[in-house]
Design an enzyme around this catalytic site. Structure first.
Site: not given
Ligand code: 13P
Length: 256
Positions: A9, A11, A95, A97, A167, A173, A213
């Site tokens: 991904n 992003k 996701h 985010e 996730e 991140g 991560s």
């Protein structure tokens, strides 16, 4: 045995040239394997360039999002049919985010899953808890609630199309991945929910990726867990060598 599935991904990263170079570098070094799937999910504007770069390779194309309607007056949105038109096979949906920065609700995510399925895109449906939720012992409830809402009303045939990704938001991140044991615990919980809602065969076939991560140094230990079927890789997917090392970890685990 379930296949392993490693997806990058990207992003909101790369330029058009970088995207094509990264895709070419990955595509040139991924070989055909009947039990390993590899995909890259570039930003929307680079889907076509990346699609061209990976054409004829064993790497599949995925998008990071879609809108829930097939066409119409939805300024700035991108539809499932457009993604299919560009050669996408997968689409990340829900996701964290998008949930936590862009405000997507469980209801929105459910509509997007339906829209992806309607055009034959395989949704990679993300679920995962925030750090305060983990600290409060709510991880299993949060994941169950997100998953139940995602699959509400889906037929067995529809649910059987899904890829899931666990996730944990605190691992995304941050460089702090879930331990293999933490991942395994949630993945087996997810599989149990699927078995209860549908049946053991569907649950046993569903690919559940871990994301947060993931890097070459921790990929083997995560992928070795019996219910961890792959990785959804963010930062480490932006470097071809690092991403390919994660793919190699997947192959090592398959060949054990
Ligand atoms: P990182 O690998 O950068 O933690 O991101 C994970 C992720 O969000 C993949 O979708």
């Amino acid at each position: 045995m379930r296949p392993k599935f490693i997806a990058g991904n990207w992003k909101m990263n790369t330029t058009r040239v970088e995207a094509a170079q990264l895709a070419s570098a990955v595509a040139s070094r991924v070989a055909e394997h009947d039990r390993l799937t590899v995909a890259v999910c570039p930003p929307f504007p680079y889907l076509e360039a990346v699609g061209n770069a990976i054409e004829g390779s064993k790497v599949a194309l995925g998008a990071q999002n879609l809108y829930s309607e097939p066409s119409g007056a939805y300024t700035g949105e991108v539809s499932g049919p457009m993604l299919v038109d560009l050669g996408c096979r997968f689409c990340i949906v829900g996701h964290s985010e998008r949930r936590h920065i862009l405000g997507e609700t469980d209801a929105i995510i459910h509509r997007k899953i339906k829209a992806a399925l309607a055009v034959g895109l395989i949704p990679i449906v993300c679920v995962g808890e925030l750090l305060p939720e983990r600290d409060a012992g709510q991880t299993m409830d949060v994941v169950a609630s997100q998953l139940s809402s995602a699959i509400a009303g889906l037929s067995e045939a529809e649910a059987g199309q899904l890829v899931l990704a666990y996730e944990p938001v605190w691992a995304i991140g941050t460089g702090r991945n879930a331990t293999p044991e933490q991942a395994e615990e949630v993945h087996s919980h997810i599989r149990k929910i699927l078995a209860d809602r549908y049946n053991a065969i569907l649950a046993g076939k569903t690919v559940i990726q871990y994301g947060g991560s993931v890097k070459a140094a921790n990929a083997d230990s995560l992928l070795l867990q019996p219910n961890v079927d792959g990785a959804l890789v963010g930062g480490a997917s932006l470097q071809a060598d690092e991403f390919l090392a994660i793919v190699a970890a997947g192959l090592r685990v398959i060949n054990r």
